[in-house]
Scaffold this motif. Sequence first.
Motif, PDB file in Angstrom:
ATOM      1  N   TYR A 215       0.783  -1.152   0.000  1.00  0.00           N
ATOM      2  CA  TYR A 215      -0.268   0.113   0.032  1.00  0.00           C
ATOM      3  C   TYR A 215       0.971   1.327   0.016  1.00  0.00           C
ATOM      4  O   TYR A 215       1.899   1.301   0.568  1.00  0.00           O
ATOM      5  N   ASP A 216       0.506   2.323  -0.456  1.00  0.00           N
ATOM      6  CA  ASP A 216       1.039   3.704  -0.840  1.00  0.00           C
ATOM      7  C   ASP A 216       1.060   4.366   0.794  1.00  0.00           C
ATOM      8  O   ASP A 216       0.475   5.457   0.912  1.00  0.00           O
ATOM      9  N   GLY A 217       1.836   3.705   1.825  1.00  0.00           N
ATOM     10  CA  GLY A 217       1.890   4.270   3.210  1.00  0.00           C
ATOM     11  C   GLY A 217       3.256   3.880   3.774  1.00  0.00           C
ATOM     12  O   GLY A 217       3.886   2.828   3.224  1.00  0.00           O
ATOM     13  N   THR A 218       3.496   4.346   4.586  1.00  0.00           N
ATOM     14  CA  THR A 218       4.934   3.913   5.442  1.00  0.00           C
ATOM     15  C   THR A 218       4.489   2.683   6.360  1.00  0.00           C
ATOM     16  O   THR A 218       3.772   2.954   7.238  1.00  0.00           O
ATOM     17  N   THR A 219       5.575   1.899   6.245  1.00  0.00           N
ATOM     18  CA  THR A 219       5.221   0.777   7.040  1.00  0.00           C
ATOM     19  C   THR A 219       6.652   0.382   7.630  1.00  0.00           C
ATOM     20  O   THR A 219       7.738   0.422   7.215  1.00  0.00           O
ATOM     21  N   VAL A 220       6.625  -0.035   8.967  1.00  0.00           N
ATOM     22  CA  VAL A 220       7.858  -0.409   9.738  1.00  0.00           C
ATOM     23  C   VAL A 220       7.551  -1.956  10.214  1.00  0.00           C
ATOM     24  O   VAL A 220       6.484  -2.157  10.815  1.00  0.00           O
ATOM     25  N   VAL A 221       8.774  -2.589   9.705  1.00  0.00           N
ATOM     26  CA  VAL A 221       8.585  -3.982  10.180  1.00  0.00           C
ATOM     27  C   VAL A 221       9.810  -4.168  11.169  1.00  0.00           C
ATOM     28  O   VAL A 221      11.062  -3.868  10.817  1.00  0.00           O
ATOM     29  N   GLU A 222       9.357  -4.697  12.489  1.00  0.00           N
ATOM     30  CA  GLU A 222      10.176  -5.089  13.269  1.00  0.00           C
ATOM     31  C   GLU A 222      10.794  -6.555  12.943  1.00  0.00           C
ATOM     32  O   GLU A 222       9.883  -7.334  12.569  1.00  0.00           O
ATOM     33  N   HIS A 223      11.855  -6.935  13.079  1.00  0.00           N
ATOM     34  CA  HIS A 223      12.483  -8.108  12.942  1.00  0.00           C
ATOM     35  C   HIS A 223      12.262  -8.689  11.335  1.00  0.00           C
ATOM     36  O   HIS A 223      11.551  -9.505  10.871  1.00  0.00           O
ATOM     37  N   PRO A 224      12.859  -7.697  10.491  1.00  0.00           N
ATOM     38  CA  PRO A 224      12.330  -7.772   9.048  1.00  0.00           C
ATOM     39  C   PRO A 224      12.998  -9.046   8.428  1.00  0.00           C
ATOM     40  O   PRO A 224      12.197  -9.593   7.268  1.00  0.00           O
ATOM     41  N   ASP A 225      13.971  -9.736   9.060  1.00  0.00           N
ATOM     42  CA  ASP A 225      14.727 -10.836   8.483  1.00  0.00           C
ATOM     43  C   ASP A 225      13.510 -11.855   8.543  1.00  0.00           C
ATOM     44  O   ASP A 225      13.767 -13.122   7.690  1.00  0.00           O
ATOM     45  N   LEU A 226      12.853 -11.995   9.534  1.00  0.00           N
ATOM     46  CA  LEU A 226      11.884 -13.186   9.465  1.00  0.00           C
ATOM     47  C   LEU A 226      10.605 -13.219   8.561  1.00  0.00           C
ATOM     48  O   LEU A 226      10.075 -14.142   8.143  1.00  0.00           O
ATOM     49  N   LEU A 227      10.456 -11.872   8.183  1.00  0.00           N
ATOM     50  CA  LEU A 227       9.425 -11.796   7.065  1.00  0.00           C
ATOM     51  C   LEU A 227      10.102 -12.214   5.819  1.00  0.00           C
ATOM     52  O   LEU A 227       9.503 -12.753   4.765  1.00  0.00           O
ATOM     53  N   ILE A 228      11.377 -11.780   5.555  1.00  0.00           N
ATOM     54  CA  ILE A 228      12.154 -11.970   4.220  1.00  0.00           C
ATOM     55  C   ILE A 228      12.278 -13.508   4.379  1.00  0.00           C
ATOM     56  O   ILE A 228      12.139 -14.254   3.217  1.00  0.00           O
ATOM     57  N   ASP A 229      12.444 -14.350   5.369  1.00  0.00           N
ATOM     58  CA  ASP A 229      12.543 -15.716   5.270  1.00  0.00           C
ATOM     59  C   ASP A 229      11.093 -16.586   4.952  1.00  0.00           C
ATOM     60  O   ASP A 229      11.218 -17.708   4.672  1.00  0.00           O
ATOM     61  N   ASP A 230      10.349 -15.663   5.254  1.00  0.00           N
ATOM     62  CA  ASP A 230       8.773 -16.372   5.131  1.00  0.00           C
ATOM     63  C   ASP A 230       8.455 -16.444   3.781  1.00  0.00           C
ATOM     64  O   ASP A 230       8.315 -15.222   2.790  1.00  0.00           O
ATOM     65  N   PRO A 231       8.437 -17.447   3.141  1.00  0.00           N
ATOM     66  CA  PRO A 231       7.841 -17.419   1.317  1.00  0.00           C
ATOM     67  C   PRO A 231       6.697 -16.856   1.024  1.00  0.00           C
ATOM     68  O   PRO A 231       6.560 -16.379  -0.284  1.00  0.00           O
ATOM     69  N   PHE A 232       5.883 -16.611   2.171  1.00  0.00           N
ATOM     70  CA  PHE A 232       4.569 -15.923   1.916  1.00  0.00           C
ATOM     71  C   PHE A 232       4.465 -14.714   1.356  1.00  0.00           C
ATOM     72  O   PHE A 232       3.763 -14.118   0.287  1.00  0.00           O
ATOM     73  N   PHE A 233       5.539 -13.729   1.809  1.00  0.00           N
ATOM     74  CA  PHE A 233       5.764 -12.309   1.401  1.00  0.00           C
ATOM     75  C   PHE A 233       6.745 -12.079   0.271  1.00  0.00           C
ATOM     76  O   PHE A 233       6.712 -11.043  -0.199  1.00  0.00           O
ATOM     77  N   LYS A 234       7.516 -12.958  -0.094  1.00  0.00           N
ATOM     78  CA  LYS A 234       8.518 -12.828  -1.445  1.00  0.00           C
ATOM     79  C   LYS A 234       9.244 -11.326  -1.260  1.00  0.00           C
ATOM     80  O   LYS A 234       9.359 -10.746  -2.126  1.00  0.00           O
ATOM     81  N   LEU A 235       9.848 -11.265  -0.070  1.00  0.00           N
ATOM     82  CA  LEU A 235      10.777 -10.125   0.200  1.00  0.00           C
ATOM     83  C   LEU A 235      11.971 -10.271   0.417  1.00  0.00           C
ATOM     84  O   LEU A 235      12.414 -11.351   0.825  1.00  0.00           O
ATOM     85  N   THR A 236      12.944  -9.273  -0.051  1.00  0.00           N
ATOM     86  CA  THR A 236      14.203  -9.334   0.025  1.00  0.00           C
ATOM     87  C   THR A 236      14.602  -8.236   0.836  1.00  0.00           C
ATOM     88  O   THR A 236      13.922  -6.846   0.977  1.00  0.00           O
ATOM     89  N   GLN A 237      15.857  -7.916   1.305  1.00  0.00           N
ATOM     90  CA  GLN A 237      16.500  -6.900   1.963  1.00  0.00           C
ATOM     91  C   GLN A 237      16.375  -5.753   1.059  1.00  0.00           C
ATOM     92  O   GLN A 237      16.404  -4.669   1.682  1.00  0.00           O
TER      93      GLN A 237
END
Length: 273
Positions: A215-237
């Motif tokens: 979404y076009d808003g500012t998002t803060v993720v605590e422990h971002p590495d854990l979302l990066i490791d979760d294949p659901f989100f398809k995120l990279t650093q």
Amino acid sequence: MNTEQPAFYPERDEEIYLEYKNLDDRPGLLGDILSLMGNIGLSIKTINGVEVSQRALLIRTDDLWKLERFKWICEHVDEIEVGKMRKPTITDRLTLRHGRFIKRAEENKNIFRFTRAEISVVVDFLAILFDIDETFLIGVRGMPRVGKTESVVAGSVSAGDKWLFLSSTMLKQTERTSLHKQEYDKGNVYIIDGAVTSKSTNTDHKRLVNDVIKYDGTTVVEHPDLLIDDPFFKLTQDDFDYIIEIREHENQEITYEKHKKRHWFESDNMDFF
């Protein structure tokens, strides 16, 4: 009644950040430098000492050639050495405000490192980011109880933004599965606890988190590495515009091994969070 101070030299609307090092910190040197700047046509908006022998300044001018002239004159002065001279960045403004250089990771210039003793700098950093009319995806790394959530909330308050927890353990276990229509607002700061979300089995919660990240808003993720490791989100650093690391001390290791070995509810005191 207008209580605003008059703007001296309003035509000097170009802001430049400048650093210089004292090679011979004799009495009166600063006054001589400031007098030289004034005679050339440079206004000093902010000045602060940095480390032992360096000073940082925010200068206003109406002609960048005047700065080049100042730099040329300083090349013939043995007592100072002019360093950086550029448009002020976010970290430059933090340096001026707090009188210290902001540490970046050598391997990635978008990673900024702080200790718990520097929480006030973290809060200012986040407040500046939240106040900019852009949207960011920001990661905050750190072990338990170093001030991650407190810094994000305080930064939101300082910037005058509303914050919304999509997942959290601040007061109780929180996993939002939907937002009200009025909660979608570009001015909001959305806070996600990657430790909670990555362990969640609620698909609706994960889908909401994924939608808010896009979404076009500012998002803060605590422990971002854990979302990066979760294949659901398809995120990279590389998807994160900024990553802030907070440690108890400079040599503290940030590790997620304990979290990865157990489900969150297996820890009675939820000591990872």
